[in-house]
Design a protein around this motif. Structure first.
Motif, mmCIF file in Angstrom:
data_model
loop_
_atom_site.group_PDB
_atom_site.id
_atom_site.type_symbol
_atom_site.label_atom_id
_atom_site.label_comp_id
_atom_site.label_asym_id
_atom_site.label_seq_id
_atom_site.Cartn_x
_atom_site.Cartn_y
_atom_site.Cartn_z
ATOM 1 N N GLU A 286 65.399 23.938 -23.814
ATOM 2 C CA GLU A 286 64.767 25.250 -23.768
ATOM 3 C C GLU A 286 63.273 25.133 -23.478
ATOM 4 O OE1 GLU A 286 66.515 28.513 -24.457
ATOM 5 O OE2 GLU A 286 67.837 26.992 -23.589
ATOM 6 N N ILE A 287 62.639 24.136 -24.053
ATOM 7 C CA ILE A 287 61.207 23.918 -23.834
ATOM 8 C C ILE A 287 60.941 23.613 -22.359
ATOM 9 C CG2 ILE A 287 59.342 22.264 -24.271
ATOM 10 C CD1 ILE A 287 60.411 22.088 -27.174
ATOM 11 N N ILE A 288 61.738 22.723 -21.776
ATOM 12 C CA ILE A 288 61.542 22.357 -20.373
ATOM 13 C C ILE A 288 61.856 23.538 -19.455
ATOM 14 C CG2 ILE A 288 62.360 20.849 -18.525
ATOM 15 C CD1 ILE A 288 62.746 18.663 -20.619
ATOM 16 N N LEU A 289 62.899 24.289 -19.782
ATOM 17 C CA LEU A 289 63.237 25.458 -18.972
ATOM 18 C C LEU A 289 62.120 26.498 -19.016
ATOM 19 C CD1 LEU A 289 65.145 27.031 -17.191
ATOM 20 C CD2 LEU A 289 66.395 27.756 -19.245
ATOM 21 N N ASN A 290 61.566 26.746 -20.193
ATOM 22 C CA ASN A 290 60.438 27.681 -20.306
ATOM 23 C C ASN A 290 59.243 27.197 -19.499
ATOM 24 O OD1 ASN A 290 61.693 29.567 -21.953
ATOM 25 N ND2 ASN A 290 60.990 28.626 -23.856
ATOM 26 N N THR A 291 59.005 25.890 -19.522
ATOM 27 C CA THR A 291 57.908 25.313 -18.745
ATOM 28 C C THR A 291 58.098 25.584 -17.257
ATOM 29 O OG1 THR A 291 57.625 23.554 -20.401
ATOM 30 C CG2 THR A 291 56.716 23.162 -18.197
ATOM 31 N N ASN A 292 59.305 25.381 -16.775
ATOM 32 C CA ASN A 292 59.588 25.588 -15.354
ATOM 33 C C ASN A 292 59.461 27.060 -14.968
ATOM 34 O OD1 ASN A 292 60.649 23.980 -12.969
ATOM 35 N ND2 ASN A 292 62.043 25.717 -12.958
ATOM 36 N N ILE A 293 59.950 27.947 -15.825
ATOM 37 C CA ILE A 293 59.874 29.387 -15.551
ATOM 38 C C ILE A 293 58.421 29.828 -15.408
ATOM 39 C CG2 ILE A 293 60.235 31.671 -16.574
ATOM 40 C CD1 ILE A 293 62.822 30.547 -17.823
ATOM 41 N N ALA A 294 57.584 29.402 -16.338
ATOM 42 C CA ALA A 294 56.187 29.839 -16.326
ATOM 43 C C ALA A 294 55.449 29.332 -15.099
ATOM 44 C CB ALA A 294 55.484 29.369 -17.603
ATOM 45 N N GLY A 295 55.664 28.070 -14.721
ATOM 46 C CA GLY A 295 55.000 27.535 -13.539
ATOM 47 C C GLY A 295 55.401 28.266 -12.275
ATOM 48 N N ALA A 296 56.709 28.537 -12.138
ATOM 49 C CA ALA A 296 57.195 29.229 -10.943
ATOM 50 C C ALA A 296 56.676 30.665 -10.882
ATOM 51 C CB ALA A 296 58.725 29.217 -10.935
ATOM 52 N N ALA A 297 56.713 31.364 -12.016
ATOM 53 C CA ALA A 297 56.257 32.757 -12.046
ATOM 54 C C ALA A 297 54.770 32.852 -11.735
ATOM 55 C CB ALA A 297 56.559 33.371 -13.411
#
Length: 450
Positions: free
Chosen positions: A265-276
């Motif tokens: 979940e931590i890594i997925l949140n990291t990826n979401i924020a960078g892309a957004a």
């Protein structure tokens, strides 16, 4: 014939014994701690971010300064590793004196197999070295193209020895010794993986540094308007960005210090924020900022989103991570224009908007979007987060101002105009062929670059 039979029999017997020896014993268990493996792998990913920073920064600066920027990046790792081993780690994580400063674990003693300390031992130390050198590298990019090698080395050593670990003790001093006092952490300040502790600290050192040293020659015209300097290769910077993005999986995921259900979940949140953040930064600049500085804003916006989510990636939902990233992209673009067009500060790689402003925003997002304990109100948590950001800014800028002022008056901060024009040569000399290429006096060069 008999000899062949004997040899064949011996070979078959050896093969049978070997197969039997290689057959796994179901009662035997190899002592592998999966948490140790994960944090060690994360430390390697964060270390690999040094290559990402190198590529990103070299691509952003002018071609002739690429070698010097690359050398300073590796110097950061060397100095950070040694200084943090000898003193910095103890100052940051040692047994606390009144929650202010650590007092043991110096020279690497007491890190491994410490009954009161982290079970990760030396793996925890390696992970933290990688974090410390990240803070140093932020300064390198912001002050590139005009900072001397010796003063930069000295500044890096002082950041690794004093600025980073002292504030780090206030916020993270309880990570090695669980019951260690750490006054900001004890107040409830939360910075999961270092939006403030790592990124903003590095940015505020860089902010003072670029203010003290001044802009690159010719960066602003006589009216104070920025003059465009051609980056050596945005394509190279993109490669660096992708390396950084991958490294951030270890940066944030490894900060869990265990391989459990939260890591994904931590890594997925990291990826979401960078892309957004990257998406918003691109289209905001394209539609609302006349496409000025589109490439650096786009790339910087992505990193700004990764920086922002770093503080709260363990506490937000996927929608919360999206909100952090979307807002971080806007904050980055406005901060970029503020630093360059309003404050007239020359930051070749955009480190201040990315690591400073987005770092503060991400730290505040803990209170705005994080899942807090029932007994803590968002307003109270916001005040604590704001206090931590303010303390980081005040402490870092004051100490940095003293540090750069002393360096300016002793060894000097800035290289010669010739080196700014032709590229910094480690050792302080301009090559003979470059002197011939200049073909003008220092006064003529200064006049030309105004």
């Amino acid at each position: 014939m008999k000899r062949k039979i004997v040899v064949t029999t011996l070979l078959l017997g050896w093969a049978t014994v070997s197969v039997a020896a290689d057959t796994p014993d179901p009662t035997f268990s190899f002592p592998i701690n999966i948490d140790h493996v994960w944090v060690l792998l994360s430390a390697a990913l964060v270390f690999f971010m040094q290559a990402g920073f190198k590529a990103f920064e070299v691509g952003m600066v002018r071609h002739e300064h690429g070698n010097a920027v690359a050398i300073k990046n590796i110097i950061d790792w060397i100095i950070g590793s040694l200084i943090f081993l000898f003193l910095g780690f103890g100052v940051m994580f040692g047994k606390s004196s009144y929650g202010i400063i650590g007092t043991d674990l110096f020279f690497g003693m007491g890190i491994q197999d410490n009954p009161d300390g982290s079970p990760l031992g030396s793996i925890f130390f390696l992970f933290q070295i990688a974090f410390a050198t990240t803070a140093l590298t932020i300064v390198s990019g912001a002050m590139s193209e005009r900072t001397g090698f010796i003063p930069y080395m000295t500044a890096s050593a002082l950041v690794a020895l004093l600025i980073y670990p002292v504030f780090g003790h206030w916020a993270w001093g309880n990570l090695f010794y669980a019951d260690n006092p750490a006054w900001l952490a004890d107040l409830g300040f939360i910075d999961f993986a270092g939006s403030t502790v790592v990124h903003s600290i590095g940015a505020w050192v860089a902010l003072v540094g670029i203010w003290k040293i001044g802009p690159r020659l010719g960066r602003f015209d006589e009216n104070g308007n920025p003059v465009a300097f051609k980056a050596s290769s945005y394509a190279y910077s993109v490669m660096g960005l992708l390396i950084l993005w991958l490294g951030w999986w270890g940066f944030n995921g490894g900060s869990q210090l265990a391989l459990d259900g939260a890591v994904g979940e931590i890594i997925l949140n990291t990826n979401i924020a960078g892309a957004a953040a990257g998406l918003v930064a691109f289209f905001h600049c394209y539609w609302f900022q006349k496409r000025e500085d589109l490439y650096p804003k786009f790339l910087g916006g992505i990193i700004g989103g990764l920086v922002a989510i770093t503080a709260c990636c363990s506490m937000v939902s996927h929608l919360g991570a999206l909100a952090v990233g979307l807002t971080a992209g806007l904050i980055h673009n406005y901060a970029y224009d503020l630093i360059l067009y309003k404050c007239k500060l020359d930051d070749p790689v955009g480190a201040i908007p990315v690591h400073g402003f987005c770092g503060v925003w991400g730290t505040l997002c803990v209170a705005l979007f994080g899942q807090l304990s029932p007994e803590t109100s968002r307003l109270t948590q916001f005040g604590i987060q704001l206090l931590g950001c303010g303390v980081a800014f005040g402490f870092t800028t004051i100490v940095s101002y003293v540090m750069f002022s002393v360096l300016e008056k002793t060894v000097g901060l800035r290289v010669s105009p010739e080196e700014e024009k032709t590229g910094i040569i480690i050792g302080g000399e301009v090559a003979a062929e470059e002197e011939e290429e200049i073909g003008m006096s220092e006064a003529e060069l200064l006049e030309l670059m105004k």
